[in-house]
Write a protein that holds these residues in place. Structure first.
Motif, PDB file in Angstrom:
ATOM      1  N   GLY A 204      -0.906   7.764   6.419  1.00 14.47           N
ATOM      2  CA  GLY A 204      -0.180   8.946   6.406  1.00 14.47           C
ATOM      3  C   GLY A 204       1.257   8.473   7.157  1.00 14.47           C
ATOM      4  O   GLY A 204       0.755   7.168   7.812  1.00 14.47           O
ATOM      5  N   GLU A 205       2.176   9.515   7.432  1.00 19.08           N
ATOM      6  CA  GLU A 205       3.961   9.140   7.931  1.00 19.08           C
ATOM      7  C   GLU A 205       3.929   9.080   9.231  1.00 19.08           C
ATOM      8  O   GLU A 205       3.973   7.623  10.440  1.00 19.08           O
TER       9      GLU A 205
ATOM     10  N   THR B 237      -8.597   6.288  10.007  1.00 17.24           N
ATOM     11  CA  THR B 237      -7.294   7.900  10.199  1.00 17.24           C
ATOM     12  C   THR B 237      -6.788   7.696  10.758  1.00 17.24           C
ATOM     13  O   THR B 237      -5.707   8.348  11.448  1.00 17.24           O
TER      14      THR B 237
ATOM     15  N   SER C  85       0.758   7.779  11.382  1.00 19.91           N
ATOM     16  CA  SER C  85      -0.474   6.161  11.291  1.00 19.91           C
ATOM     17  C   SER C  85       0.740   5.379  11.367  1.00 19.91           C
ATOM     18  O   SER C  85       1.648   5.131  11.017  1.00 19.91           O
TER      19      SER C  85
ATOM     20  N   GLN D 293       1.119  -0.819  -0.124  1.00 18.17           N
ATOM     21  CA  GLN D 293       0.214   0.042  -0.157  1.00 18.17           C
ATOM     22  C   GLN D 293       1.036   1.114  -0.505  1.00 18.17           C
ATOM     23  O   GLN D 293       1.982   1.173   0.272  1.00 18.17           O
ATOM     24  N   THR D 294       0.410   3.004  -0.338  1.00 14.00           N
ATOM     25  CA  THR D 294       0.483   3.689  -0.868  1.00 14.00           C
ATOM     26  C   THR D 294       1.016   3.734   0.517  1.00 14.00           C
ATOM     27  O   THR D 294       0.083   3.775   1.612  1.00 14.00           O
ATOM     28  N   ILE D 295       1.619   5.094   0.842  1.00 15.73           N
ATOM     29  CA  ILE D 295       1.577   5.614   2.606  1.00 15.73           C
ATOM     30  C   ILE D 295       0.715   6.813   2.871  1.00 15.73           C
ATOM     31  O   ILE D 295      -0.096   6.540   3.915  1.00 15.73           O
ATOM     32  N   ARG D 296      -0.142   7.558   1.441  1.00 19.36           N
ATOM     33  CA  ARG D 296      -1.402   7.515   1.782  1.00 19.36           C
ATOM     34  C   ARG D 296      -2.502   6.922   2.840  1.00 19.36           C
ATOM     35  O   ARG D 296      -3.675   6.326   3.206  1.00 19.36           O
ATOM     36  N   GLN D 297      -2.668   5.227   1.376  1.00 21.08           N
ATOM     37  CA  GLN D 297      -3.583   4.593   1.989  1.00 21.08           C
ATOM     38  C   GLN D 297      -2.966   3.712   3.511  1.00 21.08           C
ATOM     39  O   GLN D 297      -4.199   3.738   3.606  1.00 21.08           O
TER      40      GLN D 297
ATOM     41  N   ARG E  50      -3.332   7.317  13.703  1.00 27.98           N
ATOM     42  CA  ARG E  50      -2.819   8.155  13.682  1.00 27.98           C
ATOM     43  C   ARG E  50      -2.192   7.721  15.234  1.00 27.98           C
ATOM     44  O   ARG E  50      -1.265   8.472  16.107  1.00 27.98           O
TER      45      ARG E  50
END
Length: 225
Positions: A15-16, A143, A18, A8-12, A147
């Protein structure tokens, strides 16, 4: 079916900040360090430095999972008990292997054999977490929650024990309470064994270790409240 966090991407991942992104960063770092140790290209002193980093990261990372993440997974998902029990068993096996390795002279052929067995288990543990456990957390939390959980996990990881302690409970509150003196002891020992530090910095480790240990318990109590 939940998607492994490995691809998965960081956005998925949220965020950093998470907890999923933080977990994956540690996993990638462990993989790089293990590959460096086993490559055979580095000088022996550099290999031993990499091994020390592997041990410290493995145990602080796993401790934070057991104190912060797995209780949440057990509470929020119907199969959380089964999933976390599987990973806790892997953690215990890694604990036992590394404890034996640390009692073995690096020149002894068994030292590298124990390291290789521990690495295989660490890699299996990473796959289980990224493919099974962490996707379930992703399904259960939004999300913002991922985080917030990531912040708590990071605080505990940074103040957790850094060496194997096979007799310590794998679950709260036993592991969190035991972690206070163990963290202070481990981090003091790490600082003393680091020959690059000045004598004054090594003496200051006594106070620093106590503060780090107290921080672990404080973070866990805040999470419980």
């Amino acid at each position: 079916m939940a998607l492994s966090i490995a691809g998965q991407t960081i956005r998925q991942l949220g965020g950093e900040a998470s907890v999923l992104a933080r977990q994956r960063r540690d996993h990638l770092q462990l993989d790089r360090l293990m590959n460096h140790y086993t490559s055979g290209d580095a000088p022996e002193a550099e290999r031993q430095r990499a091994l020390k980093d592997i041990v410290q990261l493995t145990f602080s990372h796993a401790f934070a999972e057991e104190v912060v993440l797995w209780p949440v997974l057990r509470r929020l998902t119907p199969d959380g008990e089964q999933l976390t029990a599987r990973v806790e068993e892997e953690h215990q096996e890694i604990n036992d292997l590394v404890a034996e390795m640390e009692r073995t002279d690096p020149a002894d052929p068994r030292h590298d054999q124990l390291a290789e067995r521990a690495f295989a288990l660490i890699r299996q543990d990473i796959r289980d977490e990224e493919d099974l456990l962490l996707p379930r957390l992703q399904e259960a939390l939004d999300t913002a929650e991922l985080r917030r959980l990531g912040t708590t996990w990071e605080v505990v990881r940074r103040t957790a024990p850094t060496h194997p302690h096979p007799k310590v409970s794998r679950r709260p509150p036993g592991n969190a309470v035991a972690g206070v003196p163990l963290s202070a002891f481990d981090r003091f020992r790490d600082l003393l064994s680091d020959g690059t530090r000045a004598p004054g910095a090594r003496r200051a480790a006594v106070a620093g270790g106590a503060v780090l240990g107290a921080g672990l318990l404080s973070a866990w109590l805040r999470r419980r409240r």
